[in-house]
Design a protein around this motif. Structure first.
Motif, mmCIF file in Angstrom:
data_model
loop_
_atom_site.group_PDB
_atom_site.id
_atom_site.type_symbol
_atom_site.label_atom_id
_atom_site.label_comp_id
_atom_site.label_asym_id
_atom_site.label_seq_id
_atom_site.Cartn_x
_atom_site.Cartn_y
_atom_site.Cartn_z
ATOM 1 N N GLN A 1 0.821 -1.323 -0.041
ATOM 2 C CA GLN A 1 -0.012 -0.086 -0.093
ATOM 3 C C GLN A 1 0.698 1.199 0.125
ATOM 4 O O GLN A 1 0.405 2.302 -0.739
ATOM 5 C CB GLN A 1 -0.852 -0.034 1.158
ATOM 6 N N LEU A 2 1.862 1.266 0.657
ATOM 7 C CA LEU A 2 2.714 2.327 0.823
ATOM 8 C C LEU A 2 3.476 2.279 -0.511
ATOM 9 O O LEU A 2 3.868 3.794 -0.938
ATOM 10 C CB LEU A 2 3.592 2.357 2.049
ATOM 11 N N THR B 1 -1.753 8.554 3.084
ATOM 12 C CA THR B 1 -2.070 7.322 3.559
ATOM 13 C C THR B 1 -2.997 7.277 4.777
ATOM 14 O O THR B 1 -3.823 6.472 4.961
ATOM 15 C CB THR B 1 -0.971 6.252 3.844
ATOM 16 N N ALA C 1 1.613 4.176 -2.967
ATOM 17 C CA ALA C 1 1.471 5.806 -2.432
ATOM 18 C C ALA C 1 2.620 6.381 -3.007
ATOM 19 O O ALA C 1 2.723 7.419 -3.465
ATOM 20 C CB ALA C 1 1.146 5.873 -1.114
#
Length: 305
Positions: free
Chosen positions: A21-22, A41, A25
């Motif tokens: 997820q990071l 986030t 981003a």
């Protein structure tokens, strides 16, 4: 930010969903600071920092020089390739370690291991076939309590199966058997599965199997299989330009295996009268007066191979 989260795609390579997820981003905003990523986030800075360190160690991100610290993502194609290579190296190392453990285990327990429990038995059959690299040999006979030993097949591996006649009591059984490299024999003496001629599984009870490693017993079991294979009758005769149709060859193969007209009719899903009529046509085509003579002539002419 919206709440939509795409499905993770890097978990199989050892990347946790939060790391990914990071990473996503960072792909959306290269050269981000910890504060930027925290805003994007909604995570606290400590959480962002923890997962940034993980991305750095995985090679999915790198830090730019200067202050404040800014991070750039690795190109996905190159990053995934690197992760895949690391995964493959880990698998190779695990296999090498497993061979060492197996050698240590065999040294303490000889060549034999007893496995108990229906679930453990089914799992061992599955594992053995999935680990096959070249060939799987099967002696197949009823009763079936857990699963037939050929229920799961490893892709790209050659199977040779000898079926007991009792295993092929229905026409659908015979059709399924023809799709495999198989032969049929009356009274197959035992159930057995051999993987790459280096390991055999012998069911001794519905929830007990004996695993046999390299040994004189395994050598004997391999010789037994080879002898039974030569004695068995093919269920899928090769196509021939001779006087017999494919159906005739199938019928004659079953007759050569010792089945009666009634049993042949049941396996082929036809009437007994049809079997008798076809047999008379076969005798005439081969200029034979008895079934034995017909089988002998068909074998000499390669019609049963």
């Amino acid at each position: 930010m919206h709440n939509y989260r795409p499905a993770p795609v890097l978990e199989a390579l050892g990347v946790c969903s939060e790391d990914e997820q990071l990473y996503r981003a960072l792909l959306a905003r290269p050269e981000s600071t910890t504060t930027d990523l925290s805003n994007d986030t909604g995570w606290p800075a400590t959480r962002v920092g923890r997962h940034l360190r993980s991305l750095l160690s995985l090679g999915l991100a790198s830090r730019m020089p200067g202050r404040p610290a800014r991070y750039v993502p690795a190109v996905p194609e190159a990053a995934v390739e690197l992760l895949a290579l690391r995964k493959q190296a880990a698998i190779v190392a695990a296999r090498v370690g497993a061979s060492v453990l197996t050698a240590e285990f065999r040294a303490k327990h000889d060549a034999f291991t007893v496995i108990r429990g229906a679930e453990a038995v089914a799992q061992r059959f599955y594992q053995a076939q999935q680990c096959a690299q070249n060939e799987v040999l099967v002696l197949d006979r009823p009763p079936y309590v857990v699963v037939p030993v050929e229920a799961r097949r490893a892709p790209g591996v050659t199977y040779r199966t000898i079926f007991d006649m009792a295993s092929l009591s229905e026409p659908t059984d015979l059709v399924a058997a023809r799709s495999t490299g198989c032969r049929m024999l009356r009274d197959v003496p035992l159930k057995m599965l051999v993987v790459d001629r280096r390991m055999a599984l012998l069911p001794t009870h519905h929830d007990v199997i004996v695993e046999v490693g390299p040994s004189s017993l395994l050598d004997g079991l391999l010789r037994l299989f080879d002898l039974l294979w030569h004695q068995g009758s093919p269920l899928s005769p090769a196509a021939s330009d001779g006087p017999l149709t494919f159906e005739d060859q199938q019928l004659l193969s079953l007759a050569a295996a010792g089945l009666t007209d009634q049993a042949i009719a049941r396996r082929l899903g036809v009437a007994q009268r049809t079997v008798e009529r076809r047999m008379q046509r076969i005798l005439k085509a081969l200029d034979a007066t008895t079934r034995f003579q017909a089988g002998l002539r068909a074998g000499q002419r390669g019609l049963l191979v």
